[in-house]
Design an enzyme around this catalytic site. Structure first.
Site, PDB file in Angstrom:
ATOM      1  N   ASP A  51       7.050 -40.908 -42.291  1.00  0.00           N
ATOM      2  CA  ASP A  51       7.313 -41.747 -41.129  1.00  0.00           C
ATOM      3  C   ASP A  51       8.788 -42.137 -41.124  1.00  0.00           C
ATOM      4  O   ASP A  51       9.278 -42.718 -42.095  1.00  0.00           O
ATOM      5  CB  ASP A  51       6.421 -42.997 -41.211  1.00  0.00           C
ATOM      6  CG  ASP A  51       6.513 -43.886 -39.985  1.00  0.00           C
ATOM      7  OD1 ASP A  51       7.541 -43.815 -39.273  1.00  0.00           O
ATOM      8  OD2 ASP A  51       5.573 -44.657 -39.738  1.00  0.00           O
TER       9      ASP A  51
ATOM     10  N   ALA B  44      11.292 -31.386 -36.684  1.00  0.00           N
ATOM     11  CA  ALA B  44      10.581 -30.198 -36.172  1.00  0.00           C
ATOM     12  C   ALA B  44      10.952 -29.941 -34.703  1.00  0.00           C
ATOM     13  O   ALA B  44      11.195 -30.883 -33.969  1.00  0.00           O
ATOM     14  CB  ALA B  44       9.071 -30.424 -36.301  1.00  0.00           C
ATOM     15  N   PRO B  45      11.050 -28.656 -34.281  1.00  0.00           N
ATOM     16  CA  PRO B  45      10.732 -27.413 -35.005  1.00  0.00           C
ATOM     17  C   PRO B  45      11.864 -26.849 -35.871  1.00  0.00           C
ATOM     18  O   PRO B  45      11.728 -25.784 -36.438  1.00  0.00           O
ATOM     19  CB  PRO B  45      10.394 -26.446 -33.878  1.00  0.00           C
ATOM     20  CG  PRO B  45      11.236 -26.906 -32.729  1.00  0.00           C
ATOM     21  CD  PRO B  45      11.344 -28.401 -32.859  1.00  0.00           C
TER      22      PRO B  45
ATOM     23  N   CYS C 261      15.918 -35.648 -25.435  1.00  0.00           N
ATOM     24  CA  CYS C 261      15.886 -34.607 -24.389  1.00  0.00           C
ATOM     25  C   CYS C 261      15.240 -35.195 -23.136  1.00  0.00           C
ATOM     26  O   CYS C 261      14.263 -34.675 -22.619  1.00  0.00           O
ATOM     27  CB  CYS C 261      15.172 -33.352 -24.875  1.00  0.00           C
ATOM     28  SG  CYS C 261      13.498 -33.629 -25.470  1.00  0.00           S
TER      29      CYS C 261
ATOM     30  N   CYS D  22      12.950 -36.684 -37.359  1.00  0.00           N
ATOM     31  CA  CYS D  22      12.138 -36.016 -36.316  1.00  0.00           C
ATOM     32  C   CYS D  22      12.620 -34.571 -36.181  1.00  0.00           C
ATOM     33  O   CYS D  22      13.001 -34.113 -35.101  1.00  0.00           O
ATOM     34  CB  CYS D  22      12.232 -36.746 -34.981  1.00  0.00           C
ATOM     35  SG  CYS D  22      12.009 -38.529 -35.105  1.00  0.00           S
TER      36      CYS D  22
ATOM     37  N   GLY E  11      15.547 -26.479 -35.181  1.00  0.00           N
ATOM     38  CA  GLY E  11      16.808 -25.905 -34.699  1.00  0.00           C
ATOM     39  C   GLY E  11      18.022 -26.659 -35.219  1.00  0.00           C
ATOM     40  O   GLY E  11      18.995 -26.056 -35.685  1.00  0.00           O
ATOM     41  N   LYS E  12      17.965 -27.990 -35.164  1.00  0.00           N
ATOM     42  CA  LYS E  12      19.104 -28.799 -35.614  1.00  0.00           C
ATOM     43  C   LYS E  12      19.217 -28.771 -37.136  1.00  0.00           C
ATOM     44  O   LYS E  12      20.321 -28.766 -37.678  1.00  0.00           O
ATOM     45  CB  LYS E  12      18.971 -30.229 -35.080  1.00  0.00           C
ATOM     46  CG  LYS E  12      19.030 -30.288 -33.547  1.00  0.00           C
ATOM     47  CD  LYS E  12      18.819 -31.697 -33.014  1.00  0.00           C
ATOM     48  CE  LYS E  12      18.782 -31.721 -31.499  1.00  0.00           C
ATOM     49  NZ  LYS E  12      17.605 -31.045 -30.933  1.00  0.00           N
TER      50      LYS E  12
ATOM     51  N   ASP F  20      16.907 -37.397 -33.412  1.00  0.00           N
ATOM     52  CA  ASP F  20      16.448 -36.802 -32.145  1.00  0.00           C
ATOM     53  C   ASP F  20      15.123 -37.497 -31.846  1.00  0.00           C
ATOM     54  O   ASP F  20      14.059 -37.036 -32.239  1.00  0.00           O
ATOM     55  CB  ASP F  20      16.276 -35.287 -32.317  1.00  0.00           C
ATOM     56  CG  ASP F  20      15.927 -34.585 -31.018  1.00  0.00           C
ATOM     57  OD1 ASP F  20      15.759 -35.282 -29.995  1.00  0.00           O
ATOM     58  OD2 ASP F  20      15.799 -33.345 -31.030  1.00  0.00           O
TER      59      ASP F  20
END
Length: 419
Positions: free
Chosen positions: A283, A238-239, A350, A236, A241-242, A297
């Site tokens: 997926d 996107a976007p 988050c 997962c 940063g990690k 995430d």
């Protein structure tokens, strides 16, 4: 300077209608091109006004209630709300009142109400700016406030609401050895830039020296502690940063996401920063392979990001959370099969809801004899020991660091697989 403040305001009212009337998220509206016709300056202004109005909507409604016999049609109500927020933020009264009257006056459906808009906003201009700062900090809707009070207590939730109302400064993650464009270094290593303005004009952005990432969102990769050459999967992604954090540490990164359009952002960010990762659309529940480390995430309620996304409590009502909690458990189970013996998985969301964090790990640990929560890995620089949780995770909340401007809500756990 803005080229056309009235166009920006008209677009703001449209966005408020979509969020408050249709239950759409601001990000969905922007992806669908809601502001594409505006100049960059007016686009930025419309977004800022939308966020300010959503943050202050409770105060605006209380002021307006004293001058309205009944609640007007949504578009007229949102015009009055925007005008009220602008007036109470110190904008010149004549400019705001005239603009709102013009916007309503040009509407076929609502043109006859321009006299009402004029009269109400003139009264708000006279009394609103003095009353505004004395009003209570706007509260979360009850569907979210009640479970958060049950989890963290009323004082903590009031602190979160204070952080949400204040909004979020710009946090950035630097590439190793890069210079920050000013700002203040936070205890966890991120840099916080106040009054940043347009991000792409800050020094080092075009050169790819850094990327935008809330301080809390940067913690999971610090906990994972990727080593050069390690094979790491970012699920997962996107976007991105990690993904960029992992790549900057020298890991051999695979960035996976189900959304091809969101992966375009990951590719753009990697290109700008000169970092490399294998980017795969797919997926997460069907992905195969073996990795030294996996970062999950997981899709979640995003309730930890309200200080940056004040549209969320208005566009959602909690009805989809049950499905998300089930999906998180499935993803965690599958991600565990992708971790090599002796490897590790960092699970994060988050979210401010324990069902999406603490409870997931509490339920997973007894199911997997080869899974152990690594509390020591969580104590990265800047993390307070009292933020650690009973089952062995880390809880970050918006009411932490009140003197520094808060942080997003996040849950992080590091799970080691026995060799």
């Amino acid at each position: 300077m803005s080229n056309n403040p009235t166009a920006a305001r008209r677009s703001t009212i449209y966005l408020l209608d979509q969020i408050l009337g249709e239950g759409r998220l601001l990000s969905e509206c922007l992806s669908a091109g809601a502001l594409d016709r505006l100049t960059p300056e007016d686009r930025a202004r419309a977004q800022r006004l939308t966020l300010e109005t959503l943050r202050g909507i409770e105060r605006a409604d209380r002021l307006l209630d004293g001058h309205l016999r009944r609640t007007p049609d949504l578009t007229v109500h949102n015009t009055l709300r925007l005008g009220t927020v602008e007036l109470c933020h110190g904008e010149a009264a004549h400019g705001v009142v005239n603009a709102m009257v013009e916007i309503i006056g040009r509407s076929r459906k609502h043109g006859r109400l321009k006299g009402l808009v004029n009269a109400v906003l003139r009264k708000i201009a006279a009394e609103g700016p003095d009353a505004w700062p004395k009003m209570r900090v706007p509260r979360l809707p009850e569907w979210l406030r009640d479970p958060l009070i049950a989890a963290w207590g009323e004082d903590a939730v009031k602190g979160m609401e204070q952080a949400h109302f204040a909004g979020a400064p710009l946090d950035i993650t630097l590439k190793p050895g890069a210079e920050a464009p000013g700002g203040k270094k936070l205890p966890t290593g991120s840099v916080r830039v106040s009054d940043a303005g347009q991000v792409s004009t800050l020094s080092g952005y075009q050169a790819g020296d850094w990327w935008v990432q809330d301080a809390a969102a940067a913690v999971p990769v610090r906990v994972l502690a990727p080593q050069p050459g390690e094979k790491v999967l970012d699920l997962c992604a996107a976007p991105g940063g990690k993904t960029m954090q992992l790549a900057a540490a020298g890991a051999d990164v695979t960035a996976l996401d189900v959304s091809e359009s969101r992966l375009a952002r990951v590719r753009e960010n990697l290109a700008r920063t000169g970092l490399s990762a294998e980017v795969v659309a797919g997926d997460a529940l069907e992905h195969k392979g073996q990795y030294d480390a996996v970062l999950l995430d997981a899709p979640c309620s995003a309730t930890g990001t309200i200080r940056r996304h004040p549209d969320l409590p208005f566009a959602k009502d909690g009805s989809e959370f049950g499905g998300l909690i089930e999906l998180q458990a499935q993803m965690l189970a599958h991600a565990w099969t992708l971790v090599k013996p002796g490897g590790r998985l960092v699970y994060c969301t988050c979210s401010l809801l324990p069902d999406e964090g603490e409870v997931q790990i509490e339920e997973a640990l007894p199911q997997y004899p080869d899974m152990r929560a690594d509390r020591d890995a969580l104590l990265v620089p800047g993390v307070q020991p009292e933020w650690l949780t009973e089952e062995g995770g880390l809880r970050l909340r918006p009411d932490y660091w009140p003197d520094l401007g808060g942080m997003d809500g996040f849950y992080v756990a590091c799970l080691n697989k026995s060799a």
